[in-house]
Motif scaffolding. Structure first.
Motif, PDB file in Angstrom:
ATOM      1  N   GLU A 108       0.768  -1.175   0.166  1.00 29.84           N
ATOM      2  CA  GLU A 108       0.048   0.133  -0.092  1.00 29.84           C
ATOM      3  C   GLU A 108       0.934   1.230   0.170  1.00 29.84           C
ATOM      4  O   GLU A 108       1.877   1.394   0.715  1.00 29.84           O
ATOM      5  CB  GLU A 108      -0.917  -0.126   1.199  1.00 29.84           C
ATOM      6  CG  GLU A 108      -2.017   1.106   0.960  1.00 29.84           C
ATOM      7  CD  GLU A 108      -1.444   2.321   1.792  1.00 29.84           C
ATOM      8  OE1 GLU A 108      -1.944   3.439   1.479  1.00 29.84           O
ATOM      9  OE2 GLU A 108      -0.718   2.309   2.677  1.00 29.84           O
TER      10      GLU A 108
ATOM     11  N   CYS B 263       0.641   5.613  -0.512  1.00 31.38           N
ATOM     12  CA  CYS B 263      -0.237   6.904  -1.050  1.00 31.38           C
ATOM     13  C   CYS B 263      -1.869   6.586  -1.185  1.00 31.38           C
ATOM     14  O   CYS B 263      -2.353   6.949  -2.271  1.00 31.38           O
ATOM     15  CB  CYS B 263       0.160   7.373  -2.237  1.00 31.38           C
ATOM     16  SG  CYS B 263       1.976   8.166  -1.922  1.00 31.38           S
ATOM     17  N   GLY B 264      -2.441   5.677  -0.576  1.00 30.31           N
ATOM     18  CA  GLY B 264      -3.767   5.408  -0.578  1.00 30.31           C
ATOM     19  C   GLY B 264      -4.267   4.156  -1.713  1.00 30.31           C
ATOM     20  O   GLY B 264      -5.324   4.078  -2.015  1.00 30.31           O
ATOM     21  N   GLU B 265      -3.178   3.783  -2.351  1.00 28.24           N
ATOM     22  CA  GLU B 265      -3.375   2.949  -3.523  1.00 28.24           C
ATOM     23  C   GLU B 265      -2.886   1.662  -3.059  1.00 28.24           C
ATOM     24  O   GLU B 265      -1.889   1.660  -2.125  1.00 28.24           O
ATOM     25  CB  GLU B 265      -3.012   3.427  -4.817  1.00 28.24           C
ATOM     26  CG  GLU B 265      -3.684   4.281  -5.641  1.00 28.24           C
ATOM     27  CD  GLU B 265      -3.025   4.514  -7.036  1.00 28.24           C
ATOM     28  OE1 GLU B 265      -3.507   3.522  -7.693  1.00 28.24           O
ATOM     29  OE2 GLU B 265      -2.255   5.468  -7.148  1.00 28.24           O
ATOM     30  N   TRP B 266      -3.390   0.474  -3.784  1.00 28.11           N
ATOM     31  CA  TRP B 266      -2.768  -0.894  -3.391  1.00 28.11           C
ATOM     32  C   TRP B 266      -2.059  -1.211  -4.625  1.00 28.11           C
ATOM     33  O   TRP B 266      -2.622  -1.308  -5.772  1.00 28.11           O
ATOM     34  CB  TRP B 266      -3.723  -1.783  -2.967  1.00 28.11           C
ATOM     35  CG  TRP B 266      -4.301  -1.399  -1.610  1.00 28.11           C
ATOM     36  CD1 TRP B 266      -5.347  -0.780  -1.360  1.00 28.11           C
ATOM     37  CD2 TRP B 266      -3.773  -1.934  -0.285  1.00 28.11           C
ATOM     38  NE1 TRP B 266      -5.486  -0.308   0.083  1.00 28.11           N
ATOM     39  CE2 TRP B 266      -4.688  -1.353   0.604  1.00 28.11           C
ATOM     40  CE3 TRP B 266      -2.785  -3.091   0.091  1.00 28.11           C
ATOM     41  CZ2 TRP B 266      -4.307  -1.613   1.839  1.00 28.11           C
ATOM     42  CZ3 TRP B 266      -2.552  -3.167   1.222  1.00 28.11           C
ATOM     43  CH2 TRP B 266      -3.266  -2.436   2.107  1.00 28.11           C
ATOM     44  N   PHE B 267      -0.609  -1.865  -4.478  1.00 22.54           N
ATOM     45  CA  PHE B 267      -0.103  -2.305  -5.813  1.00 22.54           C
ATOM     46  C   PHE B 267       0.362  -3.809  -5.549  1.00 22.54           C
ATOM     47  O   PHE B 267       0.681  -4.252  -4.349  1.00 22.54           O
ATOM     48  CB  PHE B 267       1.216  -1.490  -6.044  1.00 22.54           C
ATOM     49  CG  PHE B 267       1.003  -0.146  -6.123  1.00 22.54           C
ATOM     50  CD1 PHE B 267       0.837   0.422  -7.388  1.00 22.54           C
ATOM     51  CD2 PHE B 267       0.855   0.951  -5.149  1.00 22.54           C
ATOM     52  CE1 PHE B 267       0.601   1.900  -7.566  1.00 22.54           C
ATOM     53  CE2 PHE B 267       0.607   2.178  -5.296  1.00 22.54           C
ATOM     54  CZ  PHE B 267       0.502   2.766  -6.588  1.00 22.54           C
TER      55      PHE B 267
ATOM     56  N   SER C 224      -2.201  -1.583 -10.140  1.00 24.92           N
ATOM     57  CA  SER C 224      -2.662  -0.713  -8.835  1.00 24.92           C
ATOM     58  C   SER C 224      -4.278  -1.065  -8.634  1.00 24.92           C
ATOM     59  O   SER C 224      -5.005  -1.066  -9.865  1.00 24.92           O
ATOM     60  CB  SER C 224      -2.355   0.682  -9.242  1.00 24.92           C
ATOM     61  OG  SER C 224      -2.928   1.345 -10.223  1.00 24.92           O
ATOM     62  N   PHE C 225      -4.725  -0.721  -7.557  1.00 28.77           N
ATOM     63  CA  PHE C 225      -6.040  -1.098  -7.254  1.00 28.77           C
ATOM     64  C   PHE C 225      -6.560   0.080  -6.325  1.00 28.77           C
ATOM     65  O   PHE C 225      -5.568   0.402  -5.419  1.00 28.77           O
ATOM     66  CB  PHE C 225      -6.477  -2.290  -6.650  1.00 28.77           C
ATOM     67  CG  PHE C 225      -5.917  -3.635  -7.591  1.00 28.77           C
ATOM     68  CD1 PHE C 225      -7.001  -3.919  -8.439  1.00 28.77           C
ATOM     69  CD2 PHE C 225      -4.720  -4.030  -7.514  1.00 28.77           C
ATOM     70  CE1 PHE C 225      -6.613  -5.073  -9.095  1.00 28.77           C
ATOM     71  CE2 PHE C 225      -4.465  -5.040  -8.399  1.00 28.77           C
ATOM     72  CZ  PHE C 225      -5.321  -5.310  -9.321  1.00 28.77           C
ATOM     73  N   GLU C 226      -7.605   0.544  -6.146  1.00 31.36           N
ATOM     74  CA  GLU C 226      -8.047   1.595  -5.131  1.00 31.36           C
ATOM     75  C   GLU C 226      -8.679   0.977  -4.086  1.00 31.36           C
ATOM     76  O   GLU C 226      -8.402   1.520  -2.808  1.00 31.36           O
ATOM     77  CB  GLU C 226      -9.394   2.222  -5.712  1.00 31.36           C
ATOM     78  CG  GLU C 226      -8.898   3.408  -6.832  1.00 31.36           C
ATOM     79  CD  GLU C 226     -10.155   4.162  -7.325  1.00 31.36           C
ATOM     80  OE1 GLU C 226     -11.039   4.449  -6.503  1.00 31.36           O
ATOM     81  OE2 GLU C 226      -9.803   4.754  -8.443  1.00 31.36           O
TER      82      GLU C 226
ATOM     83  N   GLU D 166      -8.403  -2.547  -1.298  1.00 23.78           N
ATOM     84  CA  GLU D 166      -7.290  -3.523  -0.868  1.00 23.78           C
ATOM     85  C   GLU D 166      -7.939  -4.872  -1.048  1.00 23.78           C
ATOM     86  O   GLU D 166      -7.333  -5.692  -1.509  1.00 23.78           O
ATOM     87  CB  GLU D 166      -7.280  -3.371   0.615  1.00 23.78           C
ATOM     88  CG  GLU D 166      -6.445  -4.645   1.273  1.00 23.78           C
ATOM     89  CD  GLU D 166      -6.398  -4.658   2.889  1.00 23.78           C
ATOM     90  OE1 GLU D 166      -5.464  -4.987   3.453  1.00 23.78           O
ATOM     91  OE2 GLU D 166      -7.280  -3.767   3.728  1.00 23.78           O
TER      92      GLU D 166
ATOM     93  N   ALA E 203      -7.198  -5.713  -4.734  1.00 22.58           N
ATOM     94  CA  ALA E 203      -5.794  -6.211  -4.654  1.00 22.58           C
ATOM     95  C   ALA E 203      -5.439  -7.478  -4.257  1.00 22.58           C
ATOM     96  O   ALA E 203      -4.886  -8.277  -4.709  1.00 22.58           O
ATOM     97  CB  ALA E 203      -5.034  -5.049  -3.908  1.00 22.58           C
TER      98      ALA E 203
END
Length: 63
Positions: free
Chosen positions: A18, A20-24, A37-39, A41, A44
């Motif tokens: 995680e 900056c507020g995004e999930w990779f 990337s996913f908004e 969790e 992701a």
């Protein structure tokens, strides 16, 4: 990282992080590396789990 080549061969892995507020999700296999990337969790983690199963890995890493 587990994907560092040993004897010229890359070890497949799936990693979730995680930032900056995004999930990779990072998927490494043979000569390919993919990062998505996913908004959310949950999305992701679902993607990472699917990639783990596809690659036949015991687990994926949460960094």
């Amino acid at each position: 990282m587990d994907s560092v080549p040993m004897n010229g061969k890359v070890h497949p892995c799936v990693e979730v992080v995680e930032a900056c507020g995004e999930w990779f999700v990072r998927v490494v296999e043979e000569d390919q590396e993919l990062t998505r990337s996913f908004e959310l969790e949950s999305f992701a983690l679902a993607f990472a789990e699917g990639q783990r199963i596809r690659l036949g890995l015991a687990d994926f890493k949460r960094l």
